[in-house]
Enzyme design. Structure first.
Site, short mmCIF file in Angstrom:
data_model
loop_
_atom_site.label_atom_id
_atom_site.label_comp_id
_atom_site.label_asym_id
_atom_site.label_seq_id
_atom_site.Cartn_x
_atom_site.Cartn_y
_atom_site.Cartn_z
N GLU A 151 0.88 -1.17 -0.07
CA GLU A 151 -0.14 0.06 0.25
C GLU A 151 0.97 1.10 -0.15
O GLU A 151 0.34 2.44 -0.45
CB GLU A 151 -0.84 0.03 1.32
CG GLU A 151 -2.12 -0.60 0.82
CD GLU A 151 -3.45 -0.42 2.08
OE1 GLU A 151 -3.20 0.31 3.02
OE2 GLU A 151 -4.46 -0.92 1.81
N HIS B 221 7.48 -27.07 -1.28
CA HIS B 221 6.71 -28.20 -2.12
C HIS B 221 5.74 -27.66 -2.62
O HIS B 221 4.99 -28.50 -3.35
CB HIS B 221 6.39 -28.88 -0.93
CG HIS B 221 7.70 -29.75 -0.16
ND1 HIS B 221 8.19 -31.07 -0.40
CD2 HIS B 221 8.27 -29.17 0.66
CE1 HIS B 221 9.23 -30.98 0.47
NE2 HIS B 221 9.35 -29.92 0.91
N LYS C 1 -14.06 0.38 -3.65
CA LYS C 1 -15.20 0.64 -2.87
C LYS C 1 -16.49 1.33 -3.51
O LYS C 1 -17.38 1.18 -3.22
CB LYS C 1 -14.73 1.76 -1.58
CG LYS C 1 -13.99 0.84 -0.80
CD LYS C 1 -13.46 1.80 0.36
CE LYS C 1 -12.15 1.27 1.23
NZ LYS C 1 -11.65 2.16 2.21
O1 PA5 Z 1 -3.41 1.21 5.91
C1 PA5 Z 1 -4.65 1.56 5.81
O2 PA5 Z 1 -4.86 2.80 5.77
C2 PA5 Z 1 -5.78 0.55 5.65
O3 PA5 Z 1 -5.23 -0.68 5.13
C3 PA5 Z 1 -6.79 0.77 6.57
O4 PA5 Z 1 -5.95 0.22 7.76
C4 PA5 Z 1 -7.97 -0.04 6.30
O5 PA5 Z 1 -8.48 0.22 4.99
C5 PA5 Z 1 -8.82 -0.15 7.14
O6 PA5 Z 1 -9.45 1.30 7.52
P1 PA5 Z 1 -10.29 1.80 8.76
O7 PA5 Z 1 -9.33 1.54 9.90
O8 PA5 Z 1 -10.39 3.31 8.42
O9 PA5 Z 1 -11.25 0.94 8.94
#
Ligand code: PA5
Length: 446
Positions: free
Chosen positions: A288, A309, A423
């Site tokens: 990310e 394996h 989303k």
């Molecule tokens: O690293 C990030 O920002 C994302 O992976 C969030 O942790 C994830 O989308 C969950 O978001 P939230 O804590 O707002 O529910």
């Protein structure tokens, strides 16, 4: 000094030392810009200070963990992405492998809201029917669909089981300090709440209450975990730490030098099954943070020797775009020797008397050499053993390595604009109010 050592000697058939050292000044510049908060995404650097800042919350977290543990056989941590992966990574790394069958007073930690599987939720509810439990719901934005669905279901179940006043005492929410649906709900229902600081993104939040409360609930020492992170921080930012002795900078330099040579996929390798979720957490952190603007190393992972394996063949002989980073754990917690057998029908007497860990290490060396021969560069990260302190060091090391690496790629390592696209489509398909235009557009494509 850190307990963590990084070794790039086995990557040197594939990159020159000079290629790695070419990043030295840039790495040091980026480290400074983290410290001075002058780089991209500088409004999301609160995680840098979590090792110290979170200490103030220790008493409160331990006291809540004690109260909840006293009346719960299970705690369900509800969250997705950065809101659960860090906690799961550390808890799994420290837990007994078969903790469900151990007689202990600490609750089992289960997870929900990390998928939208009806059958998963059904099975969880079925188990919770029979057990005493509590909920920790974590969402920084407070609006993420997956945990919101799980929380609605589990909250209903909890209230039916215990009645509203007792259910209220069995819920802790971790969310934004002022905005989001979860914040509003928590205020209305008067839940105990912890805050995810504004300047800490989900995937950098394991050293905040997001990770600390679940880890404490699982019975582990969060003070020592923070201390490990703090000591790593001191080491990384110390003026007397040279580039060579700065594992986070060396790691960032090596992976970028390899990337430049066409090694586009980094495989995080472990030889300890309890580290499986450390790799999952790492994949989220690096994926990310770096995967944007059509660039970034693709983070993958395997668990050896298990995956030798299954994935071993590809790694040995497939496309030559892979490099491996191996997390080596020097010492196991326990010792088991391979017994002698007088009949030796399985022909294993040649290793009788050896510790299992020694055999595992030999498998590691053998695999590393074979993969190098097959054209896969290798980076090594060694820790002496798996414990709270060393995991704190490892986490902070990876976080700084990621931030510096992202800056080398010239991306903002602290945003995740691409996560929004699915989303939007999902909301359009589900008919969420406000998404009418998207609904029309998407229906034409189906
Ligand atoms: O690293 C990030 O920002 C994302 O992976 C969030 O942790 C994830 O989308 C969950 O978001 P939230 O804590 O707002 O529910």
């Amino acid at each position: 000094m850190t307990n963590l050592q990084i070794d790039f000697s086995r990557a040197l058939n594939f990159v020159d030392k000079d290629d790695i050292y070419a990043y030295k000044n840039e790495c040091q510049k980026h480290l400074k810009s983290l410290l001075n908060k002058t780089g991209k995404g500088n409004d999301f650097l609160g995680w840098l200070d979590l090792p110290e800042d979170s200490k103030k919350l220790l008493d409160s977290i331990y006291s809540d963990a004690k109260k909840i543990s006293a009346k719960s056989e299970i705690v369900v941590v509800i969250g997705i992405g950065g809101s659960y992966l860090g906690a799961k990574a550390i808890i799994d790394a420290l837990n007994h492998h078969f903790s469900a069958f151990k007689n202990t007073t600490t609750p089992q930690i289960f997870y929900a809201g990390q998928n939208i599987s009806e059958d998963y939720l059904h099975d969880l509810l079925e188990v919770l029917d029979q057990k005493e439990y509590a909920l920790v719901v974590i969402s920084k934005s407070g609006t993420t669909t997956e945990p919101a669905i799980a929380f609605r279901l589990l909250k209903n179940h909890l209230e039916k089981k215990y009645g509203k006043p007792e259910a209220q005492k069995r819920i802790v929410a971790i969310t934004d300090k002022e905005k989001g649906a979860l914040k509003e709900l928590s205020e209305q229902e008067d839940y105990k709440t912890y805050i995810v600081p504004d300047d800490v993104g989900g995937r950098y939040s394991v050293l905040s209450p997001v990770g600390l409360l679940p880890i404490a609930l699982a019975g582990f020492d969060i003070e020592t975990f923070l201390k490990g992170a703090e000591d790593m921080k001191k080491h990384i930012f110390s003026d007397s730490t040279s580039f060579e002795d700065n594992p986070a900078l060396v790691y960032a330099a090596c992976r970028n030098a390899l990337y430049k040579r066409g090694y586009q996929t980094e495989i995080m390798v472990n030889y300890e099954p309890r580290l499986f979720y450390i790799s999952e957490w790492w994949k989220q952190l690096y994926g990310e943070s770096e995967g944007k603007e059509n660039k970034g190393i693709f983070p993958a992972s395997v668990s050896f020797t298990t995956d030798l394996h299954s994935m071993g063949q590809y790694i040995q002989d497939g496309l030559r775009i892979l490099f491996e980073t191996v997390i080596s754990v020097k010492n196991s917690k326990h010792k088991i020797e391979i017994p002698e057998d007088k009949d030796n029908l399985d022909k294993l007497n040649y290793i009788s008397g050896k510790q299992i860990n020694e055999v595992n290490h030999k498998a590691e060396i053998a695999t590393t050499l074979a993969h190098i021969d097959g054209g896969v560069p290798n980076l090594g990260i060694e820790i002496p053993e798996i414990n709270e302190y060393n995991l704190g060091q490892l986490i902070y090391f990876f976080e700084i390595g990621c931030a510096v690496s992202g800056y080398i790629l010239d991306v903002n390592p602290f945003d995740q604009p691409g996560v929004e696209d699915y989303k939007k489509n999902m909301f359009a398909l589900l008919g969420k109010p406000g998404f009418e235009e998207e609904t029309k557009k998407i229906k034409k494509r189906l």
